[in-house]
Design a protein around this motif. Structure first.
Motif, PDB file in Angstrom:
ATOM      1  N   ALA A  68       0.836  -1.202   0.000  1.00  0.00           N
ATOM      2  CA  ALA A  68       0.000   0.000   0.000  1.00  0.00           C
ATOM      3  C   ALA A  68       0.870   1.252   0.000  1.00  0.00           C
ATOM      4  CB  ALA A  68      -0.928  -0.003   1.210  1.00  0.00           C
ATOM      5  N   VAL A  69       1.930   1.255   0.805  1.00  0.00           N
ATOM      6  CA  VAL A  69       2.830   2.402   0.857  1.00  0.00           C
ATOM      7  C   VAL A  69       3.528   2.570  -0.488  1.00  0.00           C
ATOM      8  CG1 VAL A  69       4.930   3.310   1.920  1.00  0.00           C
ATOM      9  CG2 VAL A  69       3.142   2.299   3.354  1.00  0.00           C
ATOM     10  N   LYS A  70       3.972   1.464  -1.069  1.00  0.00           N
ATOM     11  CA  LYS A  70       4.640   1.523  -2.369  1.00  0.00           C
ATOM     12  C   LYS A  70       3.701   2.088  -3.435  1.00  0.00           C
ATOM     13  CE  LYS A  70       7.070  -1.313  -5.742  1.00  0.00           C
ATOM     14  NZ  LYS A  70       7.503  -2.638  -6.137  1.00  0.00           N
ATOM     15  N   LYS A  71       2.462   1.626  -3.434  1.00  0.00           N
ATOM     16  CA  LYS A  71       1.476   2.091  -4.410  1.00  0.00           C
ATOM     17  C   LYS A  71       1.193   3.588  -4.229  1.00  0.00           C
ATOM     18  CE  LYS A  71      -1.263  -0.196  -6.938  1.00  0.00           C
ATOM     19  NZ  LYS A  71      -1.004  -0.629  -8.310  1.00  0.00           N
ATOM     20  N   ALA A  72       1.106   4.041  -2.972  1.00  0.00           N
ATOM     21  CA  ALA A  72       0.873   5.461  -2.700  1.00  0.00           C
ATOM     22  C   ALA A  72       2.051   6.292  -3.180  1.00  0.00           C
ATOM     23  CB  ALA A  72       0.639   5.679  -1.202  1.00  0.00           C
ATOM     24  N   ARG A  73       3.264   5.786  -2.974  1.00  0.00           N
ATOM     25  CA  ARG A  73       4.460   6.507  -3.447  1.00  0.00           C
ATOM     26  C   ARG A  73       4.433   6.656  -4.959  1.00  0.00           C
ATOM     27  NH1 ARG A  73      10.144   4.814  -1.619  1.00  0.00           N
ATOM     28  NH2 ARG A  73      10.505   6.907  -2.348  1.00  0.00           N
ATOM     29  N   GLU A  74       4.119   5.569  -5.637  1.00  0.00           N
ATOM     30  CA  GLU A  74       4.104   5.592  -7.105  1.00  0.00           C
ATOM     31  C   GLU A  74       3.024   6.530  -7.637  1.00  0.00           C
ATOM     32  OE1 GLU A  74       3.475   1.498  -8.052  1.00  0.00           O
ATOM     33  OE2 GLU A  74       5.548   0.932  -7.647  1.00  0.00           O
ATOM     34  N   GLU A  75       1.845   6.457  -7.043  1.00  0.00           N
ATOM     35  CA  GLU A  75       0.697   7.207  -7.551  1.00  0.00           C
ATOM     36  C   GLU A  75       0.800   8.711  -7.280  1.00  0.00           C
ATOM     37  OE1 GLU A  75      -2.707   7.602  -9.704  1.00  0.00           O
ATOM     38  OE2 GLU A  75      -1.643   5.729  -9.373  1.00  0.00           O
ATOM     39  N   PHE A  76       1.259   9.054  -6.061  1.00  0.00           N
ATOM     40  CA  PHE A  76       1.253  10.454  -5.655  1.00  0.00           C
ATOM     41  C   PHE A  76       2.631  11.104  -5.642  1.00  0.00           C
ATOM     42  CE2 PHE A  76      -2.470   8.620  -3.300  1.00  0.00           C
ATOM     43  CZ  PHE A  76      -3.440   9.210  -4.094  1.00  0.00           C
ATOM     44  N   GLY A  77       3.686  10.344  -5.909  1.00  0.00           N
ATOM     45  CA  GLY A  77       5.036  10.904  -5.907  1.00  0.00           C
ATOM     46  C   GLY A  77       5.512  11.313  -4.521  1.00  0.00           C
ATOM     47  N   LEU A  78       5.126  10.551  -3.513  1.00  0.00           N
ATOM     48  CA  LEU A  78       5.469  10.875  -2.128  1.00  0.00           C
ATOM     49  C   LEU A  78       6.789  10.240  -1.724  1.00  0.00           C
ATOM     50  CD1 LEU A  78       1.959  10.150  -0.554  1.00  0.00           C
ATOM     51  CD2 LEU A  78       2.895  12.376  -1.185  1.00  0.00           C
ATOM     52  N   SER A  79       7.389  10.803  -0.691  1.00  0.00           N
ATOM     53  CA  SER A  79       8.564  10.159  -0.098  1.00  0.00           C
ATOM     54  C   SER A  79       8.079   8.948   0.689  1.00  0.00           C
ATOM     55  CB  SER A  79       9.296  11.131   0.834  1.00  0.00           C
ATOM     56  OG  SER A  79       8.535  11.335   2.015  1.00  0.00           O
ATOM     57  N   LEU A  80       9.001   8.132   1.130  1.00  0.00           N
ATOM     58  CA  LEU A  80       8.636   6.949   1.900  1.00  0.00           C
ATOM     59  C   LEU A  80       7.873   7.334   3.168  1.00  0.00           C
ATOM     60  CD1 LEU A  80       8.754   3.908   2.322  1.00  0.00           C
ATOM     61  CD2 LEU A  80      11.003   4.194   3.356  1.00  0.00           C
ATOM     62  N   LEU A  81       8.376   8.321   3.893  1.00  0.00           N
ATOM     63  CA  LEU A  81       7.720   8.757   5.127  1.00  0.00           C
ATOM     64  C   LEU A  81       6.348   9.351   4.839  1.00  0.00           C
ATOM     65  CD1 LEU A  81       7.782   9.212   8.172  1.00  0.00           C
ATOM     66  CD2 LEU A  81       8.953  11.373   7.738  1.00  0.00           C
ATOM     67  N   GLU A  82       6.250  10.175   3.814  1.00  0.00           N
ATOM     68  CA  GLU A  82       4.959  10.780   3.458  1.00  0.00           C
ATOM     69  C   GLU A  82       3.941   9.714   3.073  1.00  0.00           C
ATOM     70  OE1 GLU A  82       6.528  15.018   1.576  1.00  0.00           O
ATOM     71  OE2 GLU A  82       6.439  13.225   0.320  1.00  0.00           O
ATOM     72  N   ALA A  83       4.369   8.730   2.290  1.00  0.00           N
ATOM     73  CA  ALA A  83       3.459   7.654   1.875  1.00  0.00           C
ATOM     74  C   ALA A  83       3.013   6.826   3.073  1.00  0.00           C
ATOM     75  CB  ALA A  83       4.134   6.762   0.834  1.00  0.00           C
ATOM     76  N   LYS A  84       3.924   6.553   3.988  1.00  0.00           N
ATOM     77  CA  LYS A  84       3.577   5.785   5.204  1.00  0.00           C
ATOM     78  C   LYS A  84       2.565   6.552   6.022  1.00  0.00           C
ATOM     79  CE  LYS A  84       4.474   2.759   8.629  1.00  0.00           C
ATOM     80  NZ  LYS A  84       3.246   2.844   9.403  1.00  0.00           N
ATOM     81  N   GLU A  85       2.781   7.842   6.206  1.00  0.00           N
ATOM     82  CA  GLU A  85       1.830   8.672   6.950  1.00  0.00           C
ATOM     83  C   GLU A  85       0.488   8.748   6.241  1.00  0.00           C
ATOM     84  OE1 GLU A  85       3.923  12.355   7.441  1.00  0.00           O
ATOM     85  OE2 GLU A  85       5.032  11.625   9.193  1.00  0.00           O
ATOM     86  N   TYR A  86       0.515   8.830   4.925  1.00  0.00           N
ATOM     87  CA  TYR A  86      -0.728   8.896   4.153  1.00  0.00           C
ATOM     88  C   TYR A  86      -1.533   7.612   4.319  1.00  0.00           C
ATOM     89  CZ  TYR A  86      -3.900   9.594   0.254  1.00  0.00           C
ATOM     90  OH  TYR A  86      -5.040   9.748  -0.489  1.00  0.00           O
ATOM     91  N   VAL A  87      -0.861   6.484   4.174  1.00  0.00           N
ATOM     92  CA  VAL A  87      -1.544   5.192   4.309  1.00  0.00           C
ATOM     93  C   VAL A  87      -2.048   5.011   5.737  1.00  0.00           C
ATOM     94  CG1 VAL A  87      -1.184   2.688   4.255  1.00  0.00           C
ATOM     95  CG2 VAL A  87      -0.367   4.101   2.371  1.00  0.00           C
ATOM     96  N   ASP A  88      -1.260   5.394   6.718  1.00  0.00           N
ATOM     97  CA  ASP A  88      -1.686   5.289   8.106  1.00  0.00           C
ATOM     98  C   ASP A  88      -2.915   6.147   8.361  1.00  0.00           C
ATOM     99  OD1 ASP A  88       0.331   3.505   8.721  1.00  0.00           O
ATOM    100  OD2 ASP A  88       1.638   5.034   9.638  1.00  0.00           O
ATOM    101  N   GLY A  89      -3.016   7.269   7.658  1.00  0.00           N
ATOM    102  CA  GLY A  89      -4.148   8.165   7.820  1.00  0.00           C
ATOM    103  C   GLY A  89      -5.443   7.644   7.208  1.00  0.00           C
ATOM    104  N   LEU A  90      -5.331   6.666   6.330  1.00  0.00           N
ATOM    105  CA  LEU A  90      -6.531   6.092   5.719  1.00  0.00           C
ATOM    106  C   LEU A  90      -7.221   5.163   6.696  1.00  0.00           C
ATOM    107  CD1 LEU A  90      -5.298   5.225   2.115  1.00  0.00           C
ATOM    108  CD2 LEU A  90      -6.738   7.132   2.817  1.00  0.00           C
TER     109      LEU A  90
END
Length: 90
Positions: A68-90
């Motif tokens: 999920a974090v990898k997919k968020a990084r690819e889709e939104f161009g986020l850093s690893l930390l940003e993607a982890k925080e984004y996924v955690d926020g879902l």
């Protein structure tokens, strides 16, 4: 004399690292604030969620947090930390 120059250079490096980390922290906070504001605006306007959100939630239900974090990084161009925080926020 060489030792004094070396100490001065080290002090300058530590100062620059401190300044950069402080600025990065400030920028990160501002980005989070903007992200929250955009989310509130989207909810107020009844905009549909990004299509990938359902896929990310499904991956999380299946216990595939890394994917999920990898997919968020690819889709939104986020850093690893940003993607982890984004996924955690879902």
């Amino acid at each position: 004399m060489t030792e004094i120059v070396l100490i001065g250079l080290l002090a300058a490096v530590f100062y620059l690292v401190f300044r950069v980390s402080t600025q990065m922290s400030s920028l990160s906070g501002r980005m989070k604030s903007m992200h929250n504001q955009l989310n509130r605006m989207a909810q107020h306007m009844d905009l549909p969620e990004h299509p990938i959100i359902d896929e990310l939630r499904e991956l999380m239900k299946e216990g595939k947090m890394v994917e999920a974090v990898k997919k968020a990084r690819e889709e939104f161009g986020l850093s690893l930390l940003e993607a982890k925080e984004y996924v955690d926020g879902l």
